[in-house]
Design a protein around this motif. Structure first.
Motif, PDB file in Angstrom:
ATOM      1  N   ALA A 644       0.827  -1.201   0.000  1.00 40.02           N
ATOM      2  CA  ALA A 644       0.000   0.000   0.000  1.00 40.02           C
ATOM      3  C   ALA A 644       0.863   1.253   0.000  1.00 40.02           C
ATOM      4  O   ALA A 644       0.537   2.252  -0.641  1.00 40.02           O
ATOM      5  CB  ALA A 644      -0.935  -0.010   1.207  1.00 40.02           C
ATOM      6  N   THR A 645       1.984   1.185   0.709  1.00 37.59           N
ATOM      7  CA  THR A 645       2.899   2.333   0.721  1.00 37.59           C
ATOM      8  C   THR A 645       3.427   2.601  -0.671  1.00 37.59           C
ATOM      9  O   THR A 645       3.448   3.744  -1.142  1.00 37.59           O
ATOM     10  CB  THR A 645       4.059   2.070   1.681  1.00 37.59           C
ATOM     11  N   MET A 646       3.876   1.536  -1.320  1.00 40.98           N
ATOM     12  CA  MET A 646       4.387   1.710  -2.672  1.00 40.98           C
ATOM     13  C   MET A 646       3.290   2.237  -3.584  1.00 40.98           C
ATOM     14  O   MET A 646       3.504   3.164  -4.363  1.00 40.98           O
ATOM     15  CB  MET A 646       4.923   0.384  -3.204  1.00 40.98           C
ATOM     16  N   LEU A 647       2.125   1.632  -3.479  1.00 42.69           N
ATOM     17  CA  LEU A 647       1.040   2.042  -4.355  1.00 42.69           C
ATOM     18  C   LEU A 647       0.618   3.471  -4.061  1.00 42.69           C
ATOM     19  O   LEU A 647       0.284   4.233  -4.978  1.00 42.69           O
ATOM     20  CB  LEU A 647      -0.163   1.099  -4.174  1.00 42.69           C
ATOM     21  N   LEU A 675       3.749 -12.796  -3.123  1.00 44.95           N
ATOM     22  CA  LEU A 675       2.510 -12.283  -2.548  1.00 44.95           C
ATOM     23  C   LEU A 675       2.414 -10.778  -2.761  1.00 44.95           C
ATOM     24  O   LEU A 675       1.365 -10.251  -3.151  1.00 44.95           O
ATOM     25  CB  LEU A 675       2.441 -12.620  -1.066  1.00 44.95           C
ATOM     26  N   GLN A 676       3.510 -10.095  -2.516  1.00 40.01           N
ATOM     27  CA  GLN A 676       3.484  -8.650  -2.707  1.00 40.01           C
ATOM     28  C   GLN A 676       3.280  -8.316  -4.177  1.00 40.01           C
ATOM     29  O   GLN A 676       2.560  -7.380  -4.526  1.00 40.01           O
ATOM     30  CB  GLN A 676       4.778  -8.029  -2.199  1.00 40.01           C
ATOM     31  N   ASN A 677       3.910  -9.104  -5.011  1.00 37.71           N
ATOM     32  CA  ASN A 677       3.744  -8.946  -6.444  1.00 37.71           C
ATOM     33  C   ASN A 677       2.284  -9.087  -6.830  1.00 37.71           C
ATOM     34  O   ASN A 677       1.741  -8.299  -7.602  1.00 37.71           O
ATOM     35  CB  ASN A 677       4.594 -10.003  -7.145  1.00 37.71           C
ATOM     36  N   ALA A 678       1.642 -10.086  -6.274  1.00 36.89           N
ATOM     37  CA  ALA A 678       0.236 -10.324  -6.596  1.00 36.89           C
ATOM     38  C   ALA A 678      -0.618  -9.156  -6.137  1.00 36.89           C
ATOM     39  O   ALA A 678      -1.494  -8.675  -6.870  1.00 36.89           O
ATOM     40  CB  ALA A 678      -0.231 -11.625  -5.949  1.00 36.89           C
ATOM     41  N   ILE A 679      -0.355  -8.691  -4.936  1.00 39.32           N
ATOM     42  CA  ILE A 679      -1.148  -7.570  -4.409  1.00 39.32           C
ATOM     43  C   ILE A 679      -0.960  -6.344  -5.279  1.00 39.32           C
ATOM     44  O   ILE A 679      -1.920  -5.639  -5.635  1.00 39.32           O
ATOM     45  CB  ILE A 679      -0.751  -7.273  -2.947  1.00 39.32           C
ATOM     46  N   ILE A 680       0.280  -6.075  -5.639  1.00 40.33           N
ATOM     47  CA  ILE A 680       0.546  -4.892  -6.455  1.00 40.33           C
ATOM     48  C   ILE A 680      -0.108  -5.033  -7.809  1.00 40.33           C
ATOM     49  O   ILE A 680      -0.697  -4.078  -8.329  1.00 40.33           O
ATOM     50  CB  ILE A 680       2.065  -4.683  -6.585  1.00 40.33           C
ATOM     51  N   ASN A 681      -0.023  -6.218  -8.398  1.00 33.85           N
ATOM     52  CA  ASN A 681      -0.652  -6.412  -9.704  1.00 33.85           C
ATOM     53  C   ASN A 681      -2.145  -6.184  -9.627  1.00 33.85           C
ATOM     54  O   ASN A 681      -2.744  -5.555 -10.502  1.00 33.85           O
ATOM     55  CB  ASN A 681      -0.346  -7.825 -10.209  1.00 33.85           C
TER      56      ASN A 681
ATOM     57  N   VAL B 199      13.542   8.674   2.000  1.00 32.60           N
ATOM     58  CA  VAL B 199      13.325   7.897   0.783  1.00 32.60           C
ATOM     59  C   VAL B 199      12.606   6.587   1.104  1.00 32.60           C
ATOM     60  O   VAL B 199      11.741   6.122   0.345  1.00 32.60           O
ATOM     61  CB  VAL B 199      14.664   7.621   0.069  1.00 32.60           C
ATOM     62  N   SER B 200      12.947   6.004   2.250  1.00 31.16           N
ATOM     63  CA  SER B 200      12.308   4.736   2.614  1.00 31.16           C
ATOM     64  C   SER B 200      10.820   4.905   2.901  1.00 31.16           C
ATOM     65  O   SER B 200      10.094   3.917   2.970  1.00 31.16           O
ATOM     66  CB  SER B 200      13.000   4.128   3.834  1.00 31.16           C
ATOM     67  N   GLU B 201      10.403   6.149   3.055  1.00 32.17           N
ATOM     68  CA  GLU B 201       8.969   6.390   3.315  1.00 32.17           C
ATOM     69  C   GLU B 201       8.192   6.646   2.033  1.00 32.17           C
ATOM     70  O   GLU B 201       6.981   6.823   2.078  1.00 32.17           O
ATOM     71  CB  GLU B 201       8.803   7.600   4.244  1.00 32.17           C
ATOM     72  N   LEU B 202       8.941   6.649   0.939  1.00 32.82           N
ATOM     73  CA  LEU B 202       8.274   7.024  -0.312  1.00 32.82           C
ATOM     74  C   LEU B 202       7.635   5.839  -1.025  1.00 32.82           C
ATOM     75  O   LEU B 202       7.102   5.984  -2.118  1.00 32.82           O
ATOM     76  CB  LEU B 202       9.290   7.698  -1.243  1.00 32.82           C
ATOM     77  N   GLY B 203       7.720   4.652  -0.406  1.00 31.38           N
ATOM     78  CA  GLY B 203       7.038   3.506  -0.987  1.00 31.38           C
ATOM     79  C   GLY B 203       7.868   2.723  -1.964  1.00 31.38           C
ATOM     80  O   GLY B 203       7.337   1.920  -2.729  1.00 31.38           O
ATOM     81  N   VAL B 204       9.173   2.959  -1.931  1.00 29.45           N
ATOM     82  CA  VAL B 204      10.040   2.185  -2.821  1.00 29.45           C
ATOM     83  C   VAL B 204      10.690   1.022  -2.077  1.00 29.45           C
ATOM     84  O   VAL B 204      11.401   0.237  -2.677  1.00 29.45           O
ATOM     85  CB  VAL B 204      11.109   3.084  -3.461  1.00 29.45           C
ATOM     86  N   GLY B 205      10.413   0.969  -0.824  1.00 26.20           N
ATOM     87  CA  GLY B 205      11.025  -0.087  -0.027  1.00 26.20           C
ATOM     88  C   GLY B 205      11.426   0.490   1.310  1.00 26.20           C
ATOM     89  O   GLY B 205      11.938   1.604   1.360  1.00 26.20           O
ATOM     90  N   ASP B 206      11.172  -0.262   2.362  1.00 33.12           N
ATOM     91  CA  ASP B 206      11.455   0.277   3.685  1.00 33.12           C
ATOM     92  C   ASP B 206      12.930   0.175   4.043  1.00 33.12           C
ATOM     93  O   ASP B 206      13.354   0.672   5.080  1.00 33.12           O
ATOM     94  CB  ASP B 206      10.585  -0.427   4.742  1.00 33.12           C
ATOM     95  N   HIS B 207      13.686  -0.490   3.183  1.00 30.11           N
ATOM     96  CA  HIS B 207      15.119  -0.523   3.425  1.00 30.11           C
ATOM     97  C   HIS B 207      15.802   0.021   2.180  1.00 30.11           C
ATOM     98  O   HIS B 207      15.650  -0.554   1.092  1.00 30.11           O
ATOM     99  CB  HIS B 207      15.600  -1.947   3.717  1.00 30.11           C
ATOM    100  N   ARG B 287      11.582  13.919 -12.891  1.00 34.75           N
ATOM    101  CA  ARG B 287      11.128  12.982 -13.915  1.00 34.75           C
ATOM    102  C   ARG B 287      11.973  11.732 -13.815  1.00 34.75           C
ATOM    103  O   ARG B 287      13.199  11.803 -13.829  1.00 34.75           O
ATOM    104  CB  ARG B 287      11.295  13.580 -15.317  1.00 34.75           C
ATOM    105  N   GLY B 288      11.314  10.617 -13.734  1.00 32.15           N
ATOM    106  CA  GLY B 288      12.058   9.363 -13.665  1.00 32.15           C
ATOM    107  C   GLY B 288      11.099   8.207 -13.524  1.00 32.15           C
ATOM    108  O   GLY B 288       9.922   8.296 -13.923  1.00 32.15           O
ATOM    109  N   GLU B 289      11.574   7.142 -12.952  1.00 35.84           N
ATOM    110  CA  GLU B 289      10.724   5.971 -12.764  1.00 35.84           C
ATOM    111  C   GLU B 289      11.299   5.109 -11.668  1.00 35.84           C
ATOM    112  O   GLU B 289      12.493   5.135 -11.390  1.00 35.84           O
ATOM    113  CB  GLU B 289      10.606   5.157 -14.051  1.00 35.84           C
ATOM    114  N   THR B 290      10.427   4.380 -11.095  1.00 36.53           N
ATOM    115  CA  THR B 290      10.823   3.385 -10.110  1.00 36.53           C
ATOM    116  C   THR B 290      10.528   2.026 -10.709  1.00 36.53           C
ATOM    117  O   THR B 290       9.382   1.724 -11.070  1.00 36.53           O
ATOM    118  CB  THR B 290      10.041   3.554  -8.797  1.00 36.53           C
TER     119      THR B 290
END
Lengths: 937, 395
Positions: A644-647, A675-681, B199-207, B287-290
């Motif tokens: 959800a954070t990523m999304l 699982l995360q992949n599935a949720i994101i998809n 950055v870890s809060e931006l939803g790209v990964g917590d680590h 401008r970019g992408e993850t």
């Protein structure tokens, strides 16, 4: 049922009564006829007899008249002669002392006229005359057998003697010389030998109508003598009527119509100061006599009175000129006939009665009782066919025949009844069996009569949810869903099937049916006509095949997807190998110091694109369940939150992401990345369905899956508790015809370039790999919800990828790379050399074993491909382990076809590296493996 | 890496001791310090932070004292026109930085003339009016620089870069003067620093595994207008190929973010005798992408941030500054109705001593911008408040 009267019940009553009635009628008619004929004949006879009697009466009257006339003439002659002879033998009967006249001794003999004595005769002649007269009378009395009654001798008009029983007193009171009351014309007879009858006159002393027969003689020297005999008319009539006097009405009337006498029930004719005419009689019949009887009718005639229907007999008495009418009433005439007829009738009735009684008795004995007995026997046999009643089989008549046939019939009935009972028992048994079969049938059975459901078994009621209102009385079309899966009109289809079934063609067809609550289900329907006389019935057997269809669809889908997966897996594996080569070469170039900035940018683009390509192949492999998956205890909620954070940062900010994580526990066994992949998809699909923003809700809960849930699930699940993860959007929804295809790889409804069609396929593969299932609910215009069902893990969470954190970089060592693909070996070598490793290559397992045998003390890590000709990676590692037990090996593979993660670990592989891999991944895994190896050493 | 422990405090103490000791310890001799014209400065701040409605920068609703800063710098002037300096900075901003000391800046500066000078090394980025004074707490009356323009969490991104800078001041006669700078460089980021945490809060990964940039360039132009006290500035920086590699510890799902950024500031300041009015506008475009290979996911990264503020500082007395301001920030400049924040700020700065200040700041915020959902699992309030207390001692 009212009991009919006895004449309407029973053979006797029903047969004999009409028979009797007919007989009575016939005989009655005969009797009546006889009566009438008898009456007529008797009447005729009677009338003849009356005529005859009338004639006889007339004769008797005439005889009386003649006799009187003769007596009178004789008396006159005698008297004359005596007078002439002056011989008398007289007796002087002295008066009694009291001066009254004496009665002459009667002693059976007619009394003589009293002779007046004691009176001095005034005239000797008169005395002589009186004496002669007396003597005459005596003589007459002695002469005539029947003395003329009331004979009066008068000489010169003066009484001389009279005798007659009725005249005793009168005679006794008279004296010779008393004037004789005679009709004037008689008293004054002037002609000698003139005989005449006088008119009727009433004698004052007695008030009787008299008539006198007189004759005058002139006796020389005496004078005229007259002999008159007074006759009471009534007495004459009485004598002429005779014994009919009491039963008939008779009237005597003179020529002037005066009633002289009447008999019978008539009152005595009363004088009313004059002569009473017949027409003045009280009796109407007698009054009519004068009218009816014309003068012309001869004596002895019988005249019918039309008014009273009687007859009048006419008797003429020529002398006095009287007419005597005697009335005979009809009853009088018919009395005899009636009597005869009554006698006949009585006899007839008697005969009839006797005959009837006889008939009744005989018929009763011979017919009714036997029939009654037969009836009872019928009842007995009807009650118990085994009964053998005693009948009249010994008789040789119809009853006997009937009895014999009855007994035969009874036996036959008994036999057939036994057979029938047996058949009925069998039939009942079969009926019960059929009923039990129908009632216990797993399928719904309904009977349609004339277009209406008349019977439905319990399964039908249950299937259609009609527990409250039942199904009977419904039109079957009400149970058919209007819309069918193939778009056809359900009502039209049903009508066609019904028509065909009514024509005798048994129908079997699939149909979507509708429960009473409104929900529908797939059914297979068997429709057949039931051939019954006078009834139009159809039998419908309905089977709910929803679950079967779903399972078939699931099976077909699964087989289809399995096939696709096989294909995809193979393609993906090969593609991954190629990608590994491309990515490896690209990374090598990117590490080339000669690569300038623009080159680096392009190389990064290549790597990014290769990442994407690897992602696609990874999805394909996931779909094919050939992807690298790890089995760990995963905190699904944390995975959801991270997703959800990523999304939240990646998708349209107008889309609100909400979480409702309620499952407790929330640990599942599986691959967290998948699982995360599935949720994101799934979430990205939801995003694509909401181009103008919306809401995505991700929920978790524990739920129990039962057999009834099977139709919802794409993959069947065993019953049990599962963790349900739902991802719900408020987007456009998925059309129902698209829904069955959403999990097929490469199936997409997006524009070209906007989607690969692998996202949901990968989700499907993942969920199957995790022994879970997936369900889909979607409503156009409202949104879609995907449900993922995952088996729960009761163990604690173990997944953590902290070990992915790059460890401190160790000193490089020697790596043995074993791969049958020359390009993979080459690229791998270069990448390893970039990382600072010394590389030894082996093209297959056998070569690897040989090389390792020579360099096992230098080689620190082995990179092994799994699928190699001759010796697979697993087998190669076993062989290597025989040289050095703890050599760390890293499995490099496009997919692990038949070796699970557990097995990989059991086989001693340190880690697994999925192709295509990045240099960084390779470095990280190698470094960890080298460090591990060195620690163990 | 240093953990939040006695090690951090020890380093700080050591620096402070050196700083404190060196200038004052050798007055009589021409020591090397004097020869180098060595100066050492620094400050230490301790604060208290409490929010009402939302957690901000960490767990703050219940109040936190994880709010301190300390810096120590040394500047040497061995030659004329040459200056050498370095500063070590450490702060704990609730959950950011956590006291990780870092080298804020360290450069060699050669000022040939007023018009031109060069700095080489790790130099402060001349962004906006106050970026170069990020570390100078006494330079402002408020506790916080407007977060709408100066990201509190991204200090290590904003503070400096490694490269070279040319700068100068040009007199343009009646037009006032023009101050300028141009620079280029690149920097590396510590994964323990606040920016990595952000950055870890931006939803790209917590680590966050790695954060790098390829290069960075920028500059500014500041016009000191003929109107006395009025200055106008244009400044900006371009970051090329900013990359952040991260992964989710729960799943291992890795992400690779690549983007180019440009920061553009438009600033104005008007300093009167007792009142200073400042206003700035920031436009951040990225401008970019993850790339999330594991999910076959490529997330387009489009940043279109917009932030602004205007504030007034009243120097009421030599010991009292009063500050009021209003700020506005929008995540997407093209969608003013999207995620945003409007803030009213009021602060008071008490300066009982010349090197000691006591500040109180109250912020009344309308909006969710700047609030981390992870710190507020129960939901984010749209209206929330901040109370900050800080005392600073500088030297």
């Amino acid at each position: 049922m009212p009991v009919p009267p006895f004449w309407q019940s029973g053979l006797l009553g029903q047969s004999l009564v009409p028979l009797m009635g007919g007989t009575i009628m016939v005989i009655g008619l005969a009797i009546v006829g006889s009566y009438w004929m008898t009456t007529q004949g008797s009447r005729d006879d009677q009338l003849s007899g009356l005529a005859q009697r009338a004639e006889e009466r007339a004769l008797r009257e005439q005889a009386i008249i003649n006799r009187v006339e003769r007596q009178v003439r004789q008396c006159a002659a005698v008297l004359e002669r005596r007078l002439l002879a002056k011989t008398t033998t007289s007796k002087v009967i002295p008066l009694q002392e009291d001066g009254t006249r004496r009665q002459l001794p009667l002693d059976g003999a007619p009394p003589l006229a009293a002779i007046v004595t004691g009176i001095a005769a005034r005239d000797q002649r008169q005395v002589d005359a009186a004496t002669c007269a007396r003597d005459l009378l005596d003589e007459l009395g002695n002469t005539f057998a029947e003395y003329p009654a009331n004979m009066t001798i008068a000489v010169s008009g003066k009484w001389m003697a009279t005798w007659g029983p009725e005249q005793v007193d009168l005679v006794a009171a008279m004296l010779p010389g008393d004037p004789v009351l005679l009709p004037a014309e008689q008293a004054n007879l002037t002609q000698a030998d003139q005989f005449m009858w006088s008119d009727a006159f009433i004698e004052p002393a007695s008030d009787r109508w008299l008539i006198s027969a007189s004759i005058a003689r002139d006796v020389p020297g005496i004078g005229r003598i007259s002999i008159s005999q007074l006759l009471p008319i009534h007495e004459i009539m009485q004598r002429s009527v005779g014994d009919e006097a009491g039963v008939t009405k008779t009237v005597v009337f003179d020529k002037l119509g005066h009633a002289l006498a009447a008999t019978g029930e008539l009152k005595a004719i009363q004088l009313a100061g004059g002569k009473l005419k017949v027409s003045q009689l009280d009796d109407s019949v007698l009054r009519r006599a004068q009218v009816i009887i014309p003068v012309s009718h001869e004596s002895g005639s019988i005249i019918h009175d039309p008014v009273s229907h009687g007859w009048l007999s006419v008797s003429r008495v020529p002398g006095p000129g009287w007419t005597m009418a005697t009335y005979y009433s009809r009853d009088d005439i018919d009395a005899a006939a009636r009597s005869t007829a009554a006698w006949i009738f009585g006899v007839g009735i008697f005969v009839l009665g006797a005959q009837g009684i006889l008939l009744i008795v005989v018929l009763r004995q011979r017919v009714s009782l036997p029939l009654l007995r037969l009836t009872n026997a019928t009842s007995l046999v009807a009650a118990d066919p085994k009964q053998t009643p005693t009948l009249y089989e010994h008789r040789h008549d119809e009853i006997g025949d009937l009895s014999r046939h009855f007994i035969t019939m009874a036996k036959t009935v008994a036999e057939r009844e036994a057979e029938l009972r047996q058949s009925n028992a069998t039939l009942r048994e079969r009926e019960e069996l059929s009923r039990a079969l129908i009632d216990s049938a797993a399928d719904a059975v309904i009977v349609i009569s004339d277009g209406i459901i008349t019977e439905a078994n319990p399964r039908a009621v249950d299937l259609f949810g009609a527990h409250e209102q039942g199904l009977t009385g419904l039109v079957p079309a009400a149970l058919v869903n209007a819309g069918q899966m193939n778009g056809e009109d359900g009502m039209k289809l049903w009508g066609e099937y019904i028509t065909a079934a009514n024509e005798g063609k048994t129908q079997h067809f699939p149909l979507m049916m509708c429960r009473r609550q409104g929900d529908h289900f797939d059914a297979e329907v068997g429709l057949a006509r039931v051939h019954l006389p006078g009834a139009n019935r159809l039998l419908a057997v309905i089977r709910d095949v929803t679950t079967r269809n779903v399972m078939e669809r699931q099976l077909r889908q699964g087989q289809k997807l399995e096939s696709l997966g096989q294909l995809a897996g193979g393609v993906a594996h090969d593609f991954n190998n190629m990608l590994a080569g491309i990515m490896g070469a690209t990374e090598l170039l990117s590490h080339d110091p000669a690569a300038h900035v623009d080159m680096q940018r392009h190389l990064r683009s290549i790597l990014t694109t290769c990442d994407r390509a690897a992602g696609l192949t990874r999805k394909l492999l996931t779909f094919a369940r050939k992807g690298q998956s790890q089995r760990q205890q995963v905190d699904l909620h944390q995975v959801v939150r991270d997703s959800a954070t990523m999304l939240g940062h990646s998708i349209d900010k107008r889309i609100d992401i909400r979480l409702s994580l309620n499952a407790a526990p929330c640990t599942v066994t599986g691959d967290a990345a998948q699982l995360q992949n599935a949720i994101i998809n799934l979430a990205l699909n939801a995003r694509d369905a909401m181009p103008n923003g919306g809401q995505i809700t991700i929920k978790t809960r524990l739920t129990d899956i039962e057999v009834e849930d099977a139709p919802r699930l794409v993959v069947p699940l065993k019953s049990g508790t599962y963790l349900e993860l739902s991802i719900c959007d408020t987007g456009s929804g998925i059309p129902i015809d698209v829904q069955p295809h959403v999990f097929e790889p490469f199936y997409t409804t997006k524009a070209v370039g906007k989607g690969t069609g692998l996202g949901l396929a990968a989700v499907y593969g993942m969920i199957v790999d995790h022994r879970g299932s997936i369900a889909l609910e979607s409503t156009l215009g409202k949104g879609t919800t995907f449900f993922l069902y995952l088996p729960l893990s009761r163990e604690g969470v173990t997944s953590s990828f902290i070990d992915k954190v790059v460890p401190p970089r160790p000193d490089r060592g020697v790596v043995l790379i074993v791969d049958d693909e020359e390009m993979v070996r080459s690229v791998g070598r270069q990448l390893l050399e970039v990382l600072g490793y010394e590389v030894i290559e082996a093209a297959d397992g056998n070569a690897a074993v040989e090389i390792f045998s020579r360099h096992h003390d230098r080689i620190e890590v082995v990179l092994l491909d799994m699928e190699m000709p001759g010796m697979r990676g697993v087998d190669c590692l076993r062989a290597l382990r025989t040289r050095r037990e703890n050599i760390p090996a890293i499995l490099c593979s496009g997919y692990a076809r038949d070796v699970s993660q557990e097995q990989l670990k059991n086989e001693g592989f340190y880690a697994q590296l999925c192709k295509p891999y990045r240099l960084a991944d390779l470095e990280r895994v190698l470094d960890a493996a080298v460090m591990s190896s060195r620690k163990e050493r | 890496m240093l953990k939040r422990s006695w090690q951090k405090k020890g380093l700080f103490t050591a620096v402070m001791t050196t700083v404190v000791t060196v200038p004052h310890g050798a007055a009589e001799e021409t020591s090397w310090a004097e020869a180098l014209r060595l100066e050492a400065h620094g400050f230490a701040s301790f604060g208290y932070l409490q929010t009402e409605g939302n957690n901000w920068l960490g767990q703050t609703e219940n109040g936190t004292s994880e709010f301190w800063e300390a810096a120590a710098n040394v500047i040497a002037r061995p030659w004329d026109h040459v200056r050498i300096g370095a500063q070590i900075f450490a702060r704990d901003l609730v959950k950011y930085d956590n006291g990780q000391p870092s080298l804020d800046w360290a450069y060699i500066d050669y000022r040939a003339t007023d018009a031109i000078g060069v700095q080489v090394g790790r130099f402060k980025l001349p962004l906006g009016l106050y970026n170069e004074a990020l570390d100078i707490d006494s330079a402002r009356a408020s506790i916080f620089l407007p977060p709408s323009v100066y990201s509190l969490r991204s200090r290590d991104l904003y503070i400096s870069t490694d490269g070279a800078k040319a700068y100068g001041l040009l007199d343009i006669g009646g037009g006032g003067s023009l101050e300028y700078a141009a620079y280029g460089g690149k920097k590396e980021f510590s994964m323990d620093a606040g920016f990595a945490t952000y950055v870890s809060e931006l939803g790209v990964g917590d680590h966050v595994d790695d954060i790098v940039m390829d290069w960075q360039a920028g500059g500014f132009l500041h016009w000191h207008t003929p109107l006395d006290g009025l200055g106008l500035r244009l400044s900006g920086t371009y970051i090329d190929d900013f990359t952040a590699d991260a992964f989710f510890t729960s799943s291992g799902l890795a992400s690779y973010t690549r983007a180019d950024y440009i920061f553009a500031f438009v600033s104005a300041i008007y300093e009167m005798s007792e009142v200073t009015i400042a206003a700035e506008y920031l436009r951040l475009r990225g401008r970019g992408e993850t790339n999330v290979p594991g999910a076959s996911l490529v997330i387009p990264l489009i940043d279109n941030y917009e932030g602004t503020y205007i504030n007034t500082t009243w120097h009421a007395a030599s010991w009292l500054d009063c500050f009021v301001g209003v700020e506005g920030a929008w995540v997407d400049a093209s969608d003013r109705d999207g995620t945003r924040a409007y803030t009213w700020v009021a602060a008071v700065n008490l300066m009982p001593l010349s090197n000691w200040s006591l500040k109180v700041e109250f912020r009344d915020v309308y909006g969710e911008l700047g609030i981390n959902k992870g710190d507020n699992p129960g939901g984010i309030e749209n209206h929330w408040q901040v109370l900050a207390l800080k005392t600073t001692v500088d030297f």
